[in-house]
Motif scaffolding. Structure first.
Motif, PDB file in Angstrom:
ATOM      1  N   MET A 161     -20.680  44.193 -41.363  1.00 36.18           N
ATOM      2  CA  MET A 161     -20.610  44.644 -42.754  1.00 36.18           C
ATOM      3  C   MET A 161     -19.183  45.064 -43.093  1.00 36.18           C
ATOM      4  N   GLY A 162     -18.533  45.747 -42.156  1.00 30.06           N
ATOM      5  CA  GLY A 162     -17.153  46.146 -42.386  1.00 30.06           C
ATOM      6  C   GLY A 162     -16.177  44.984 -42.345  1.00 30.06           C
ATOM      7  N   PHE A 169     -24.043  33.111 -46.293  1.00 29.46           N
ATOM      8  CA  PHE A 169     -23.006  32.920 -45.279  1.00 29.46           C
ATOM      9  C   PHE A 169     -22.964  34.106 -44.317  1.00 29.46           C
ATOM     10  N   ALA A 170     -23.040  35.322 -44.840  1.00 34.11           N
ATOM     11  CA  ALA A 170     -23.016  36.512 -43.993  1.00 34.11           C
ATOM     12  C   ALA A 170     -24.238  36.567 -43.090  1.00 34.11           C
ATOM     13  N   VAL A 171     -25.395  36.170 -43.620  1.00 32.46           N
ATOM     14  CA  VAL A 171     -26.620  36.169 -42.804  1.00 32.46           C
ATOM     15  C   VAL A 171     -26.493  35.172 -41.660  1.00 32.46           C
ATOM     16  N   ILE A 172     -25.986  33.979 -41.949  1.00 32.67           N
ATOM     17  CA  ILE A 172     -25.822  32.962 -40.899  1.00 32.67           C
ATOM     18  C   ILE A 172     -24.824  33.431 -39.846  1.00 32.67           C
ATOM     19  N   GLU A 229     -31.452  42.015 -44.186  1.00 29.76           N
ATOM     20  CA  GLU A 229     -31.503  43.259 -44.948  1.00 29.76           C
ATOM     21  C   GLU A 229     -30.119  43.877 -45.102  1.00 29.76           C
ATOM     22  N   LEU A 230     -29.302  43.839 -44.048  1.00 32.50           N
ATOM     23  CA  LEU A 230     -28.000  44.494 -44.077  1.00 32.50           C
ATOM     24  C   LEU A 230     -26.881  43.576 -44.572  1.00 32.50           C
ATOM     25  N   LEU A 231     -26.942  42.305 -44.234  1.00 31.28           N
ATOM     26  CA  LEU A 231     -25.858  41.390 -44.591  1.00 31.28           C
ATOM     27  C   LEU A 231     -26.210  40.488 -45.765  1.00 31.28           C
ATOM     28  N   GLY A 232     -27.478  40.332 -46.068  1.00 33.44           N
ATOM     29  CA  GLY A 232     -27.899  39.433 -47.137  1.00 33.44           C
ATOM     30  C   GLY A 232     -27.937  40.113 -48.482  1.00 33.44           C
TER      31      GLY A 232
END
Length: 307
Positions: A147-148, A177-180, A252-255
């Motif tokens: 996340m950071g 993209f972040a989730v992948i 949940e955190l990156l999507g």
């Protein structure tokens, strides 16, 4: 002193052998019954019940009143899921993201495993520890770290701005993209380790023989190394794809709102909407979808063991 010799009984020996086999098989059967079949039966029972304002929030399937035994089976939860496009989109989104993440893990993990298998024996253990070392850290801490890294003021955007590659921060967090990226990072060891195990057992003299016969490296890889490591590829893909489909923490955190995965829908139905029957039906359908690759993987392993 007198000695009495008992005659050898084949029937008694066979009975003892059968009892021993049954005792050995009973342990894994008991384990599967307690931790798979029993939870599976409970979820199936909840999926066939009706939602109710009670604790737990669903009506019982079996009721006995005034000398009458009633069994109330409700298939409306499954019909509701089939009629609502939201859940179909969540299933498709989960499968698509899991497939892309599995493919990326394979493209990254195969060269890593191949290099580890071809490395000197004294370095293989060190490389193996480097692959496994991040897994010893808390899963949540590693996801929070991403996340950071992916935020607008994160390390990656600051690096791109400093190099002059972009004029404004790129939106990477709260995207697919972040989730992948998170799934690939979290499950990459599950791809590397089966591949490494298969590649270390591969006879490297076959590659040398192909080179001696004039085969190019790419041709040798495609026609020799790749088929011999097919078992590791299948095992690694299954170990990544199956848990990635039901992943909840990373989406949940990156999507973001456009990242619709079945794990997030399950959480919302269970804890926000308090609709346990619909959530259980969601879980049962997801399990049914995952049974297809599991059965195919089991058949492939059986054929590989026979050969």
């Amino acid at each position: 002193m007198s000695f009495r010799f008992r005659p050898f009984s084949w029937s008694l020996w066979l009975k003892r052998l059968q009892l021993g086999r049954c005792a050995v098989i009973a342990v894994p059967l008991l384990w599967l019954s307690l931790f798979f079949l029993l939870p599976f039966a409970l979820v199936l029972k909840i999926s066939l019940s009706e939602a109710a304002i009670s604790v737990p929030p669903y009506a019982p399937l079996v009721e006995y009143a005034e000398g009458t035994l009633q069994i109330l089976v409700n298939v409306g939860n499954y019909l509701f899921l089939l009629s609502d496009s939201l859940y179909a989109a969540a299933y498709w989104g989960s499968i698509k993201i899991a497939f892309i993440a599995t493919l990326v893990c394979l493209l990254i993990g195969y060269p890593m495993a191949y290099a580890m298998a071809r490395a000197a024996p004294r370095w293989q253990l060190v490389l193996l520890l480097l692959v496994m070392l991040p897994s010893w850290t808390s899963f949540l801490i590693r996801v929070y770290a991403w996340m950071g890294i992916l935020s607008n003021s994160g390390l990656l955007n600051q690096l791109l701005l400093g190099l002059g590659l972009v004029d404004a921060p790129l939106r990477m967090l709260n995207t697919r993209f972040a989730v992948i990226v998170g799934i690939v990072y979290a499950y990459l060891p599950f791809m590397v380790l089966p591949l490494y195990a298969h590649l270390t057992r591969m006879d490297m003299t076959l590659l040398e023989a192909a080179s001696d016969l004039g085969s190019r490296r790419i041709n040798t890889f495609v026609k020799v190394a790749l088929p011999l490591s097919a078992g590791g590829i299948v095992a690694g893909c299954m170990l990544v794809f199956i848990p990635a489909v039901g992943e909840f923490v990373i989406p949940e955190l990156l999507g973001g709102p456009d990242t619709l995965m079945i794990g997030k829908i399950l959480w919302d139905e269970f804890f926000l909407n308090r609709d346990w029957p619909v959530a259980a039906a969601l879980a049962m359908i997801m399990l049914g979808l995952l049974l297809i690759p599991i059965v195919l993987f089991h058949r492939y392993q059986s054929r590989e063991l026979e050969t």
